[in-house]
Design an enzyme around this catalytic site. Structure first.
Site, mmCIF file in Angstrom:
data_model
loop_
_atom_site.group_PDB
_atom_site.id
_atom_site.type_symbol
_atom_site.label_atom_id
_atom_site.label_comp_id
_atom_site.label_asym_id
_atom_site.label_seq_id
_atom_site.Cartn_x
_atom_site.Cartn_y
_atom_site.Cartn_z
ATOM 1 N N LEU A 63 -13.669 -2.041 2.374
ATOM 2 C CA LEU A 63 -13.932 -2.230 1.143
ATOM 3 C C LEU A 63 -12.798 -1.230 0.124
ATOM 4 O O LEU A 63 -12.970 -1.296 -0.987
ATOM 5 C CB LEU A 63 -15.035 -1.906 0.662
ATOM 6 N N ASP A 305 -12.984 -8.832 9.674
ATOM 7 C CA ASP A 305 -11.971 -7.955 9.574
ATOM 8 C C ASP A 305 -11.189 -8.126 7.951
ATOM 9 O O ASP A 305 -9.924 -7.956 7.855
ATOM 10 C CB ASP A 305 -10.957 -8.002 10.671
#
Lengths: 429, 313
Positions: A63, A305
């Site tokens: 993030l 991922d």
């Protein structure tokens, strides 16, 4: 407020069942699953012809917040998740500062609660600063809400330290997620080592760079009894090692990414930097082995991922570009197009690998449609197709090698805790 | 017939017919170089910019002279003295150059794929003057030209390429070029400097130098970089020289009259003995002359009268 999801094919990985039913959501929880539930003034979502699954969980995303907000933020990253059909994500600790202490873990959780639209589970670093020198405060991070530990992106090269991390994590009842890469073998490489890397003149990352670490960590997990999760398995050899370890009873699980079961190193021809990812895109036989590993249960989880980068960072010479590609908004379509429509996985298997299995690996009470559970639900239309257009992404990253690809089987609604956060491809603000 | 691509980024995507055309065009160009007044007006008013992110005397000068002999304006941008040092990206540097009106950009860059990256964002023609370990097509073309001139043909010849194949862009372009033109290519070098997948190129990887040299018509000796030893890819230069150095004794293993070639700059006494480098079979200086001729041919084919399909771009 009540919500009824009407007439969809409900997939429940816990019971292994698929049947046409209605789901009643009340007060953010699943209140009933049955045929013909009366509307009674509830909001109705028509799910006829669609699959209704437990909210999908992506246990491997970046993030980027705190520290790398130009790449992604918790605000944008959770919206990317929602648009991609995910109701929960687990985020890797390679932020700036690194999530190697309770304060950063708490910051991520608080920020996600305030600005996120899906559930966010922070993963703590194994070592301080992910530098591989000394153990991070694992116990404190668990208290603060970390669900697992990983030095994703900067593998723990010191086997003695990894062993101690596993001993300690076992005491805490936590899982170690290993990014398996021997950096002495991969050093300086930017793609899979083979014929294509030779053609392109790019330094290669051999399969052994991953496999020796998979072998090492399996041995350490066997010795310490720690639960080990192998991140982004990319080679046939790694699949073999995990399969063999599972047969011996080692507590190991593994994940594979959509790009590793879809693309080969030939995608790098032309030096498109969106194909630069670590571990790298491998060979046809590796892709086949990963698919086989998914089908036979050797690989438990499909995770993306998701690794956003800015345009400027990727718009450079191949060797200079950072590793990583975005995956949240293309994952379901790739799973359906590449694995389900082709018969490698049944819809139930695919959903299990994206909901119940990651929930189990992380030890979180999700991935289920049981009465009383949080109403995290993903609705997928297996017949709905669309062309990937990175400009439409809700996340900040545009770095995908799948732009222009036609995908069939897309998420049409994402419901988090009874709240509809995405419908028809649009994220509700 | 002209060249089919906008750019020349490597020989991998060039057809044997196109290579033939370039070599055929280079022959009259060499005549021009031999004249007392080395200037023809073919490219008058056109601009050739050399952009070199690595130091190079030979290749840069060769491009500049090639442009000047054809009456083009030639400008060099040395990365060390340009805004590149101020953090400007390759793409922005390229756009700046184009905005100044370049017709051809010859790029030397330490990273593989740089020429393709540049070609993709420029209207100007791009010639790859060496990108990382990827390709150095004009070097291979001048090698082919030299062999054809000396041996009368390329097809059927046995060509040995010796040394650091892994990091060599010259080796890759040579392999594409020689195999496309029908030569039999053998490679020899330290196993740690032999890249994977070579058999797919249709070449033979020899287990020792002697095997590669046996009956060879052409010996291409590659430069060995000292930094490879520093990174532990081979033990030391003495050992390298003993196992893979070309000296007079070993030259006898090759066919009589075999050509000895080297892209330069040479490490005399390491990969090649001074005796061989300066010997009768050496065509190393000839290669330099031919380099100018081949680059003239390319410029002519890309932006001169040879570019019949220019309108397509």
């Amino acid at each position: 407020m009540k919500l009824i999801i009407r007439g969809g094919m409900v997939i429940d990985p816990v019971t292994g069942s698929m049947s046409e039913k209605d789901i009643l959501v009340s007060k953010g929880r699943i209140a009933g699953i049955d045929a013909g539930i009366g509307s009674n003034g509830a909001t109705v979502i028509d799910a006829r012809g669609k699959l209704v699954a437990p909210g999908l969980i992506d246990m491997h995303v970046h993030l980027r917040e705190p520290g790398y907000e130009p790449k992604e933020t918790i605000y944008t990253g959770t919206r990317a998740a929602a648009r991609g059909g995910f109701t929960s994500v687990a985020c890797m600790p390679n932020t700036n500062p690194v999530a190697d202490n309770a304060a950063v873990v708490s910051f991520i959780k608080d920020k996600a609660a305030a600005q996120g639209v899906v559930n966010v589970y922070p993963i703590g670093a194994i070592t301080r600063g992910s530098k591989g020198g000394e153990l991070a405060g694992l116990g404190d991070m668990r208290e603060a809400g970390a669900v697992a530990f990983s030095d994703d992106g900067s593998p723990v090269m010191n086997a003695g330290l990894m062993r101690r991390a596993m001993q300690y994590a076992r005491m805490l009842g936590m899982t170690i997620i290993s990014h398996c890469e021997d950096i002495n073998l991969s050093a300086g490489g930017s793609m899979h080592e083979g014929y294509i890397s030779t053609v392109l003149g790019l330094k290669g990352i051999p399969s052994s760079a991953e496999e020796v670490m998979v072998a090492r960590d399996i041995i350490l997990a066997g010795e310490t009894g720690c639960r080990l999760h192998i991140a982004h398995v990319s080679t046939a050899g790694s699949v073999r090692l995990v399969r063999e370890a599972k047969a011996r009873g080692v507590r190991v699980t593994a994940e594979a990414t959509p790009h590793h079961f879809t693309l080969t190193d030939e995608a790098v021809l032309g030096y498109d930097t969106t194909t630069k990812v670590n571990p790298p895109l491998r060979l046809v036989e590796d892709v086949a082995a990963v698919k086989e590993g998914l089908a036979d249960g050797t690989i438990d989880v499909i995770a993306t991922d998701h690794a956003p980068h800015t345009l400027e960072e990727k718009d450079v010479e191949y060797e200079r570009a950072p590793f990583g590609l975005v995956g949240l908004e293309t994952a379901v379509g790739l799973v359906w197009t590449e694995l389900v429509a082709t018969g490698f996985l049944t819809p139930l298997q695919a959903i299990t690998m994206m909901s119940q299995n990651p929930a189990r690996v992380l030890g979180i009470p999700r991935g289920t449609l049981e009465i009383g559970a949080d109403a995290d639900i993903t609705i997928i239309d297996p017949d709905f197709s669309g062309v990937v257009d990175p400009v439409q992404f809700a996340g900040k990253g545009r770095n995908t090698p799948f732009g222009g690809r036609l995908l069939k089987g897309l998420p049409r609604a994402t419901i988090v805790g009874g709240r509809v956060v995405m419908q028809g491809g649009y994220v509700n603000r | 017939m002209g060249l089919s691509g906008k750019d020349l980024t490597g020989l991998r995507n060039v057809s044997p017919g196109e290579i033939q055309l370039i070599l055929d065009t280079a022959a009259p160009m060499k005549e021009i170089i031999k004249r007392q007044i080395k200037k023809v007006p073919i490219l008058r008013g056109r601009t050739v910019v050399t952009v070199f992110y690595e130091t190079s005397t030979r290749t840069r000068t060769s491009f500049e002279l090639a442009a000047k002999y054809l009456s083009a304006d030639a400008v060099n941008i040395a990365a060390a003295t340009s805004s590149v040092k101020k953090g400007e990206s390759l793409k922005d540097t390229a756009r700046t150059i184009e905005a100044m009106g370049a017709d051809v950009v010859a790029l030397r860059h330490p990273m593989a794929g740089a020429a393709e990256l540049l070609g993709g964002c420029l209207g100007a023609r791009v010639i790859n003057a060496g990108d990382g370990a990827h390709e150095h097509p004009t070097q291979a073309l001048l090698d082919l030209f030299t062999v054809r001139e000396k041996k009368g043909r390329i097809e059927g010849l046995k060509v040995a390429i010796i040394g650091d194949i892994l990091y060599s862009r010259v080796a890759r372009s040579d392999i594409w070029g020689y195999t496309k033109m029908g030569a039999e290519v053998r490679l020899a070098g330290p196993a740690t400097l032999m890249p994977p997948g070579m058999e797919k190129f249709g070449v033979k990887v020899c287990s020792c130098l002697e095997e590669a040299l046996d009956g060879a018509d052409v010996i291409n000796v590659l430069r060995i970089q000292l930094e490879r030893q520093q990174h532990g890819l081979f033990p030391n230069l003495q050992e390298y020289s003993r196992l893979f150095g070309i000296d007079r004794e070993r030259l006898r293993l090759a066919a009589p009259g075999a050509l000895v070639m080297h892209p330069g700059p040479m490490n005399r006494g390491v990969e090649i003995s001074a005796e061989v480098a300066d010997g009768l079979q050496s065509v190393i200086n000839e290669q330099v002359t031919n380099g100018v001729a081949v680059r003239m041919a390319l410029l002519y084919l890309l932006i001169g009268g040879g570019a019949q399909n220019e309108a397509n771009y």
